[in-house]
Design a protein around this motif. Sequence first.
Motif, PDB file in Angstrom:
ATOM      1  N   ASN A   1       0.849  -1.195   0.000  1.00 22.18           N
ATOM      2  CA  ASN A   1       0.000   0.000   0.000  1.00 22.18           C
ATOM      3  C   ASN A   1       0.880   1.238   0.000  1.00 22.18           C
ATOM      4  OD1 ASN A   1      -2.533  -1.308   0.179  1.00 22.18           O
ATOM      5  ND2 ASN A   1      -2.147  -1.708   2.346  1.00 22.18           N
ATOM      6  N   ASP A   2       0.323   2.331  -0.481  1.00 18.27           N
ATOM      7  CA  ASP A   2       0.980   3.638  -0.391  1.00 18.27           C
ATOM      8  C   ASP A   2       2.345   3.701  -1.073  1.00 18.27           C
ATOM      9  OD1 ASP A   2      -1.210   4.551   1.122  1.00 18.27           O
ATOM     10  OD2 ASP A   2      -0.311   3.740   2.955  1.00 18.27           O
ATOM     11  N   ILE A   3       2.498   3.015  -2.202  1.00 21.50           N
ATOM     12  CA  ILE A   3       3.744   3.132  -2.967  1.00 21.50           C
ATOM     13  C   ILE A   3       3.707   4.456  -3.718  1.00 21.50           C
ATOM     14  CG2 ILE A   3       5.116   2.190  -4.876  1.00 21.50           C
ATOM     15  CD1 ILE A   3       5.261   0.424  -2.381  1.00 21.50           C
ATOM     16  N   ASP A   4       4.702   5.299  -3.450  1.00 21.78           N
ATOM     17  CA  ASP A   4       4.791   6.596  -4.128  1.00 21.78           C
ATOM     18  C   ASP A   4       5.529   6.454  -5.460  1.00 21.78           C
ATOM     19  OD1 ASP A   4       4.754   9.664  -4.104  1.00 21.78           O
ATOM     20  OD2 ASP A   4       6.881   9.210  -4.371  1.00 21.78           O
ATOM     21  N   THR A   5       6.659   5.735  -5.418  1.00 21.08           N
ATOM     22  CA  THR A   5       7.527   5.626  -6.591  1.00 21.08           C
ATOM     23  C   THR A   5       7.901   4.171  -6.820  1.00 21.08           C
ATOM     24  OG1 THR A   5       8.475   7.811  -6.158  1.00 21.08           O
ATOM     25  CG2 THR A   5       9.747   6.344  -7.597  1.00 21.08           C
ATOM     26  N   VAL A   6       7.816   3.742  -8.084  1.00 16.48           N
ATOM     27  CA  VAL A   6       8.358   2.443  -8.483  1.00 16.48           C
ATOM     28  C   VAL A   6       9.599   2.747  -9.299  1.00 16.48           C
ATOM     29  CG1 VAL A   6       8.008   0.337  -9.846  1.00 16.48           C
ATOM     30  CG2 VAL A   6       6.102   1.304  -8.528  1.00 16.48           C
ATOM     31  N   THR A   7      10.754   2.220  -8.887  1.00 17.31           N
ATOM     32  CA  THR A   7      11.979   2.412  -9.661  1.00 17.31           C
ATOM     33  C   THR A   7      12.361   1.061 -10.259  1.00 17.31           C
ATOM     34  OG1 THR A   7      14.238   3.299  -9.662  1.00 17.31           O
ATOM     35  CG2 THR A   7      13.508   2.236  -7.615  1.00 17.31           C
ATOM     36  N   LEU A   8      12.481   1.041 -11.589  1.00 15.19           N
ATOM     37  CA  LEU A   8      12.642  -0.212 -12.333  1.00 15.19           C
ATOM     38  C   LEU A   8      14.093  -0.584 -12.593  1.00 15.19           C
ATOM     39  CD1 LEU A   8       9.859   0.298 -15.019  1.00 15.19           C
ATOM     40  CD2 LEU A   8       9.797  -1.290 -13.095  1.00 15.19           C
ATOM     41  N   TYR A   9      14.403  -1.832 -12.284  1.00 19.04           N
ATOM     42  CA  TYR A   9      15.699  -2.423 -12.603  1.00 19.04           C
ATOM     43  C   TYR A   9      15.490  -3.744 -13.333  1.00 19.04           C
ATOM     44  CZ  TYR A   9      17.789   1.161  -9.772  1.00 19.04           C
ATOM     45  OH  TYR A   9      18.178   2.381  -9.297  1.00 19.04           O
ATOM     46  N   LEU A  10      14.500  -3.752 -14.221  1.00 22.17           N
ATOM     47  CA  LEU A  10      14.203  -4.924 -15.052  1.00 22.17           C
ATOM     48  C   LEU A  10      14.208  -4.472 -16.503  1.00 22.17           C
ATOM     49  CD1 LEU A  10      11.044  -6.293 -13.182  1.00 22.17           C
ATOM     50  CD2 LEU A  10      13.311  -7.342 -13.186  1.00 22.17           C
ATOM     51  N   ASN A  11      14.758  -5.296 -17.392  1.00 22.15           N
ATOM     52  CA  ASN A  11      14.710  -4.914 -18.803  1.00 22.15           C
ATOM     53  C   ASN A  11      13.265  -5.019 -19.287  1.00 22.15           C
ATOM     54  OD1 ASN A  11      14.119  -7.499 -19.997  1.00 22.15           O
ATOM     55  ND2 ASN A  11      16.259  -8.077 -19.720  1.00 22.15           N
ATOM     56  N   PRO A  12      12.943  -4.376 -20.419  1.00 20.62           N
ATOM     57  CA  PRO A  12      11.553  -4.348 -20.880  1.00 20.62           C
ATOM     58  C   PRO A  12      10.881  -5.720 -20.978  1.00 20.62           C
ATOM     59  CG  PRO A  12      12.836  -2.761 -22.112  1.00 20.62           C
ATOM     60  CD  PRO A  12      13.810  -3.536 -21.255  1.00 20.62           C
ATOM     61  N   THR A  13      11.597  -6.741 -21.425  1.00 23.02           N
ATOM     62  CA  THR A  13      11.009  -8.083 -21.527  1.00 23.02           C
ATOM     63  C   THR A  13      10.592  -8.594 -20.148  1.00 23.02           C
ATOM     64  OG1 THR A  13      12.430  -8.532 -23.416  1.00 23.02           O
ATOM     65  CG2 THR A  13      11.406 -10.430 -22.367  1.00 23.02           C
ATOM     66  N   ASN A  14      11.444  -8.374 -19.153  1.00 23.40           N
ATOM     67  CA  ASN A  14      11.147  -8.857 -17.800  1.00 23.40           C
ATOM     68  C   ASN A  14      10.115  -7.991 -17.078  1.00 23.40           C
ATOM     69  OD1 ASN A  14      12.887 -11.020 -18.068  1.00 23.40           O
ATOM     70  ND2 ASN A  14      14.628  -9.920 -17.221  1.00 23.40           N
ATOM     71  N   GLN A  15       9.800  -6.818 -17.636  1.00 20.08           N
ATOM     72  CA  GLN A  15       8.768  -5.957 -17.042  1.00 20.08           C
ATOM     73  C   GLN A  15       7.358  -6.455 -17.358  1.00 20.08           C
ATOM     74  OE1 GLN A  15       9.381  -1.915 -18.389  1.00 20.08           O
ATOM     75  NE2 GLN A  15      11.555  -2.018 -17.882  1.00 20.08           N
ATOM     76  N   LYS A  16       7.194  -7.115 -18.500  1.00 21.76           N
ATOM     77  CA  LYS A  16       5.852  -7.498 -18.971  1.00 21.76           C
ATOM     78  C   LYS A  16       4.970  -8.153 -17.908  1.00 21.76           C
ATOM     79  CE  LYS A  16       6.464  -7.963 -23.978  1.00 21.76           C
ATOM     80  NZ  LYS A  16       5.599  -6.885 -24.411  1.00 21.76           N
ATOM     81  N   PRO A  17       5.471  -9.162 -17.161  1.00 23.77           N
ATOM     82  CA  PRO A  17       4.603  -9.800 -16.155  1.00 23.77           C
ATOM     83  C   PRO A  17       4.169  -8.842 -15.036  1.00 23.77           C
ATOM     84  CG  PRO A  17       6.627 -11.076 -16.507  1.00 23.77           C
ATOM     85  CD  PRO A  17       6.787  -9.787 -17.234  1.00 23.77           C
ATOM     86  N   TYR A  18       4.829  -7.687 -14.944  1.00 22.78           N
ATOM     87  CA  TYR A  18       4.541  -6.740 -13.862  1.00 22.78           C
ATOM     88  C   TYR A  18       3.647  -5.570 -14.272  1.00 22.78           C
ATOM     89  CZ  TYR A  18       8.229  -9.088 -11.229  1.00 22.78           C
ATOM     90  OH  TYR A  18       8.982 -10.017 -10.573  1.00 22.78           O
ATOM     91  N   TYR A  19       3.286  -5.483 -15.561  1.00 21.42           N
ATOM     92  CA  TYR A  19       2.494  -4.339 -16.027  1.00 21.42           C
ATOM     93  C   TYR A  19       1.262  -4.094 -15.154  1.00 21.42           C
ATOM     94  CZ  TYR A  19       4.969  -4.058 -20.577  1.00 21.42           C
ATOM     95  OH  TYR A  19       5.876  -3.905 -21.576  1.00 21.42           O
ATOM     96  N   ASP A  20       0.389  -5.102 -15.060  1.00 21.67           N
ATOM     97  CA  ASP A  20      -0.856  -4.923 -14.306  1.00 21.67           C
ATOM     98  C   ASP A  20      -0.571  -4.662 -12.833  1.00 21.67           C
ATOM     99  OD1 ASP A  20      -2.340  -5.239 -16.602  1.00 21.67           O
ATOM    100  OD2 ASP A  20      -2.739  -7.369 -16.262  1.00 21.67           O
ATOM    101  N   TYR A  21       0.453  -5.315 -12.311  1.00 22.96           N
ATOM    102  CA  TYR A  21       0.836  -5.133 -10.916  1.00 22.96           C
ATOM    103  C   TYR A  21       1.241  -3.680 -10.654  1.00 22.96           C
ATOM    104  CZ  TYR A  21       3.600  -5.473  -6.638  1.00 22.96           C
ATOM    105  OH  TYR A  21       4.124  -5.267  -5.386  1.00 22.96           O
TER     106      TYR A  21
END
Length: 120
Positions: free
Chosen positions: A55-75
């Motif tokens: 809860n209450d996540i202000d910022t998501v900082t990504l350290y996954l390449n675009p291919t590995n991001q796909k499963p996390y889109y909806d999340y």
Amino acid sequence: MKNITLVLGASENTERYSNKAIKKLLNHNHNVKAIGNKIGEVNGVTINKGLVAFNDIDTVTLYLNPTNQKPYYDYILSLKPRRVIFNPGTENDELQHKLNEAGIAFEEACTLVLLSTNQY
């Protein structure tokens, strides 16, 4: 404590930028949550595996390449963060389009540089 930052792609490996980001966020008194591909811990921050309902996540900082991001889109969208930071190598037009549609701000920047220059 300041707003909560979720480090997505976190690693216990001290050579990884996600690891350095966790430490630097803590040094700047940020509350940090972390998700990686295996359970672990960095300076007291638990690295979770899987989609944890934070809860209450202000910022998501990504350290996954675009291919590995796909499963996390909806999340990522479900967290409704204020912003998402695409660190170098994580730039992703498809996810940025989805964030735009959801009214979530994003920037292509380096979390470590933003913290160093007080622009975080």
